[in-house]
Design a protein around this motif. Structure first.
Motif, short mmCIF file in Angstrom:
data_model
loop_
_atom_site.label_atom_id
_atom_site.label_comp_id
_atom_site.label_asym_id
_atom_site.label_seq_id
_atom_site.Cartn_x
_atom_site.Cartn_y
_atom_site.Cartn_z
N SER A 59 33.72 -0.47 19.09
CA SER A 59 33.15 1.47 19.16
C SER A 59 32.12 1.40 18.88
CB SER A 59 34.24 2.35 18.59
OG SER A 59 33.89 2.16 17.12
N PHE A 60 31.23 1.76 19.74
CA PHE A 60 29.44 2.91 19.43
C PHE A 60 29.82 3.90 18.98
CE2 PHE A 60 26.04 2.95 20.82
CZ PHE A 60 24.80 2.39 19.65
N SER A 61 28.87 4.46 18.15
CA SER A 61 29.01 6.33 18.62
C SER A 61 27.79 6.26 18.22
CB SER A 61 29.76 6.45 16.88
OG SER A 61 29.39 8.09 16.77
N VAL A 62 27.24 7.39 19.60
CA VAL A 62 25.96 7.64 19.91
C VAL A 62 25.71 8.99 18.89
CG1 VAL A 62 24.45 8.59 21.41
CG2 VAL A 62 25.33 7.05 21.87
N HIS A 63 24.39 8.83 18.16
CA HIS A 63 23.65 10.01 17.26
C HIS A 63 23.01 10.98 18.07
CE1 HIS A 63 25.63 8.73 13.20
NE2 HIS A 63 25.98 7.72 14.03
N GLY A 64 23.62 11.82 18.63
CA GLY A 64 23.02 12.86 20.17
C GLY A 64 21.07 13.58 18.82
N PRO A 65 20.64 14.10 19.39
CA PRO A 65 19.84 15.36 18.70
C PRO A 65 20.06 15.92 17.96
CG PRO A 65 19.86 15.08 21.24
CD PRO A 65 21.08 14.95 21.13
N GLU A 66 21.43 16.86 17.80
CA GLU A 66 22.44 17.41 16.71
C GLU A 66 22.54 17.01 15.11
OE1 GLU A 66 24.18 20.41 18.57
OE2 GLU A 66 23.19 20.98 19.45
N SER A 67 22.25 15.10 15.92
CA SER A 67 23.34 13.94 14.87
C SER A 67 22.22 14.46 13.50
CB SER A 67 23.26 13.50 15.62
OG SER A 67 22.20 12.19 15.35
N TYR A 68 22.53 14.09 12.25
CA TYR A 68 21.35 14.27 11.18
C TYR A 68 19.90 12.67 11.74
CZ TYR A 68 19.01 13.62 6.70
OH TYR A 68 17.90 13.51 5.96
N ALA A 75 27.20 16.54 18.04
CA ALA A 75 26.33 15.18 17.82
C ALA A 75 26.92 14.20 17.33
CB ALA A 75 26.01 16.03 16.48
N TYR A 76 28.15 13.61 17.61
CA TYR A 76 28.74 12.43 17.37
C TYR A 76 29.40 12.32 18.48
CZ TYR A 76 26.30 13.20 13.07
OH TYR A 76 25.13 13.15 11.72
N GLU A 77 28.95 11.36 19.69
CA GLU A 77 29.85 11.20 20.29
C GLU A 77 29.85 9.18 20.90
OE1 GLU A 77 30.83 13.40 24.36
OE2 GLU A 77 28.47 14.29 22.99
N PHE A 78 30.95 9.02 21.25
CA PHE A 78 31.19 7.57 21.15
C PHE A 78 30.82 7.29 22.74
CE2 PHE A 78 34.73 8.05 18.07
CZ PHE A 78 34.04 7.35 16.98
N ALA A 79 30.70 5.96 23.15
CA ALA A 79 29.82 5.65 24.41
C ALA A 79 29.82 4.49 24.72
CB ALA A 79 28.48 6.38 24.18
N GLY A 80 30.19 4.16 25.95
CA GLY A 80 31.10 2.91 26.47
C GLY A 80 28.74 2.10 26.85
N ILE A 81 28.97 0.95 27.78
CA ILE A 81 27.73 0.48 27.70
C ILE A 81 27.43 0.82 29.30
CG2 ILE A 81 28.88 -1.79 29.02
CD1 ILE A 81 26.47 -2.76 28.12
#
Length: 301
Positions: free
Chosen positions: A188-197, A218-224
């Motif tokens: 898995s790959f967790s994207v830390h978006g604009p509202e993440s720390y 704020a944190y979402e899993f993403a595929g390639i």
């Protein structure tokens, strides 16, 4: 007689601060707690709370450190020295906490609300947001922690120094550069978006942090494919372990389409960037980001 009165006066002057020490009252947004005196044995159940204490040179006696001291940033460890582990952040040991005889416990609102009654039976307990908190929120929590340990003036001075340092780094960062941080595990790959720390720290430095979707988490899993749709100028990766999904993606044909794939995918410390929050952590993230932009950063394995 005068000598006796003088001795009595001296004795009273020595015991008065102890006998009449003012209690500390703090409202954490959920509860109002009163601490009889400045706490000297503090137990913290999240890394960011240890960071806040370190910022004002207070050493906790116990930390929920996931049974791995190295998960705390080196800067925090250098200040607070040794401590007793009270287990993991997700499941701290009530017995270990009680055994330390704390006079203050600082717990996470998200993780520990369900055990608040058990914790508060041991010692006055602050419930503060840490998990899922953004940069500005962590600074507010740090100020409350300083109030609880009687270090408000010290924290005000430390925050002023922190803001000056962060502004100095922001002034050296390229404006509008697109940076995305994510944490990589085996599958898995967790994207830390604009509202993440980490995302909100990067934004404070003038960077643009892409979001997977409007009003998303704020944190979402993403595929390639989703990563390609974000297509940041720079991709910073916190590798929880190797091999991981980014190792796998980097060998696929689609990877070369990613703008950052041409030398701008950088491995950073997953403990600092993903697991920690706080004043010292933000400063480390900022220094890392600037060093990467200036080409002086040494990637983490």
């Amino acid at each position: 007689m005068k000598r006796i009165l003088a001795c009595l006066a001296l004795g009273l002057s020595l015991i008065a601060p102890v006998a009449f020490a003012a209690p500390i009252t703090v409202n954490d947004g959920t509860n109002t707690i009163t601490i009889p005196d400045v706490p000297k044995r503090v137990v913290v159940l999240e890394f960011s709370f240890a960071d806040a204490l370190a910022a004002v040179n207070v050493a906790p006696v116990g930390i929920a450190d996931d049974k791995d001291a190295k998960r705390l940033p080196q800067a925090v460890r250098d200040i607070i020295g040794t401590w007793t582990s009270v287990g993991t952040r997700g499941q701290p040991s009530i017995e270990a906490i009680a055994g330390l005889k704390p006079d203050l416990i600082i717990a996470d609102l998200d993780r520990h609300s369900s055990i608040y009654s058990e914790l508060s039976a041991i010692a006055p307990t602050l419930l503060l947001s840490s998990r899922g908190e953004d940069y500005q929120g962590s600074l507010k929590s740090a100020a409350l922690i300083a109030q609880a340990v009687g270090r408000t003036p010290e924290m005000e001075a430390r925050l002023a120094k922190h803001k000056e340092m962060m502004a100095g780094i922001a002034a050296q960062m390229p404006k509008g550069v697109s940076i995305l941080f994510g944490a990589a595990r085996e599958d898995s790959f967790s994207v830390h978006g604009p509202e993440s720390y980490a995302g909100s720290v990067l934004i404070s430095l003038g960077a643009t942090v892409p979001a997977l979707r409007e009003n998303g988490s704020a944190y979402e899993f993403a595929g390639i494919e989703q990563l390609l749709s974000l297509d940041p100028d720079w991709l910073f990766v916190g590798n929880y372990r190797h091999p991981n999904i980014v190792d796998k993606w980097s060998k696929e044909e689609l990877w070369s389409v990613l703008r950052a794939s041409s030398g701008k995918v950088i491995a950073v410390d997953s403990n600092v960037w993903a697991r920690n929050r706080g004043i010292l952590s933000a400063e480390k993230i900022a220094r890392d980001a600037l060093a990467i932009m200036q080409g002086t950063f040494t990637p983490v394995e």
